[in-house]
Design a protein around this motif. Sequence first.
Motif, mmCIF file in Angstrom:
data_model
loop_
_atom_site.group_PDB
_atom_site.id
_atom_site.type_symbol
_atom_site.label_atom_id
_atom_site.label_comp_id
_atom_site.label_asym_id
_atom_site.label_seq_id
_atom_site.Cartn_x
_atom_site.Cartn_y
_atom_site.Cartn_z
ATOM 1 N N LEU A 226 42.774 -0.761 2.532
ATOM 2 C CA LEU A 226 41.679 -0.723 1.400
ATOM 3 C C LEU A 226 41.623 0.553 0.786
ATOM 4 O O LEU A 226 41.428 0.893 -0.368
ATOM 5 C CB LEU A 226 40.388 -1.240 2.091
ATOM 6 N N ALA A 227 41.596 1.658 1.685
ATOM 7 C CA ALA A 227 41.559 3.056 1.110
ATOM 8 C C ALA A 227 42.561 3.248 0.318
ATOM 9 O O ALA A 227 42.669 3.997 -0.936
ATOM 10 C CB ALA A 227 41.774 3.834 2.344
ATOM 11 N N LEU A 228 43.986 2.757 0.619
ATOM 12 C CA LEU A 228 45.229 2.916 -0.298
ATOM 13 C C LEU A 228 45.042 2.204 -1.432
ATOM 14 O O LEU A 228 45.312 2.616 -2.722
ATOM 15 C CB LEU A 228 46.320 2.513 0.472
ATOM 16 N N ARG A 229 44.665 1.053 -1.737
ATOM 17 C CA ARG A 229 44.168 0.184 -2.756
ATOM 18 C C ARG A 229 43.498 1.113 -3.572
ATOM 19 O O ARG A 229 43.474 0.914 -4.825
ATOM 20 C CB ARG A 229 43.894 -1.092 -2.378
ATOM 21 N N LEU A 230 42.094 1.472 -3.009
ATOM 22 C CA LEU A 230 41.174 2.269 -4.059
ATOM 23 C C LEU A 230 41.800 3.442 -4.604
ATOM 24 O O LEU A 230 41.535 3.665 -5.998
ATOM 25 C CB LEU A 230 39.970 2.614 -3.234
ATOM 26 N N ALA A 231 42.421 4.251 -3.633
ATOM 27 C CA ALA A 231 43.108 5.547 -4.125
ATOM 28 C C ALA A 231 44.085 5.126 -5.515
ATOM 29 O O ALA A 231 44.032 5.997 -6.494
ATOM 30 C CB ALA A 231 43.822 6.428 -3.048
ATOM 31 N N ARG A 232 44.866 4.276 -5.211
ATOM 32 C CA ARG A 232 45.939 3.794 -6.251
ATOM 33 C C ARG A 232 45.121 3.393 -7.302
ATOM 34 O O ARG A 232 45.418 3.618 -8.628
ATOM 35 C CB ARG A 232 46.734 2.534 -5.804
ATOM 36 N N GLN A 233 44.044 2.419 -7.371
ATOM 37 C CA GLN A 233 43.519 2.048 -8.580
ATOM 38 C C GLN A 233 42.568 3.254 -9.170
ATOM 39 O O GLN A 233 42.648 3.469 -10.428
ATOM 40 C CB GLN A 233 42.343 1.046 -8.289
ATOM 41 N N TYR A 234 42.050 4.140 -8.472
ATOM 42 C CA TYR A 234 41.254 5.331 -9.010
ATOM 43 C C TYR A 234 42.381 6.355 -9.986
ATOM 44 O O TYR A 234 42.158 6.744 -10.683
ATOM 45 C CB TYR A 234 40.566 5.936 -7.928
ATOM 46 N N ARG A 235 43.503 6.379 -9.033
ATOM 47 C CA ARG A 235 44.137 7.503 -9.725
ATOM 48 C C ARG A 235 45.428 6.824 -10.450
ATOM 49 O O ARG A 235 45.820 7.708 -11.552
ATOM 50 C CB ARG A 235 45.019 8.176 -8.538
ATOM 51 N N GLY A 236 45.434 5.620 -10.591
ATOM 52 C CA GLY A 236 46.449 4.917 -11.445
ATOM 53 C C GLY A 236 47.920 5.305 -10.997
ATOM 54 O O GLY A 236 48.955 5.118 -11.786
#
Length: 116
Positions: free
Chosen positions: A98-108
């Motif tokens: 989840l942390a990885l998915r959120l970071a990827r979404q936030y940073r693009g």
Amino acid sequence: SCKVFFAKDPLKIVRAQGQYMFDETGERYLDCINNVAHVGHSHPYVTKAATKQMELLNTNSRFLHDNLVQYAQRLTATLPEKLSVCYFVNSGSEANDLALRLARQYRGRQDVITLE
């Protein structure tokens, strides 16, 4: 596809107490793997709380329950205002995912650096 960690001489762990696990012969091993560093195995307070909860309801966070909301409120009250959202997951692997998915979404971005 479960990997056996000790293929040559596998351990048969039969019980645990505190920070130790015990094999079928009574040999004691320090548990550095099973996420017990916080309170250990068979901690009386944790066991009592878990038993009390399981006597009432034994399910996951997929369903609504007042305890989830109360816990989230108590937790976020200890954190800065920016950290006001809780995501409840059932394992460290899910938390990392989840942390990885959120970071990827936030940073693009998709790139990740990890340490081995």
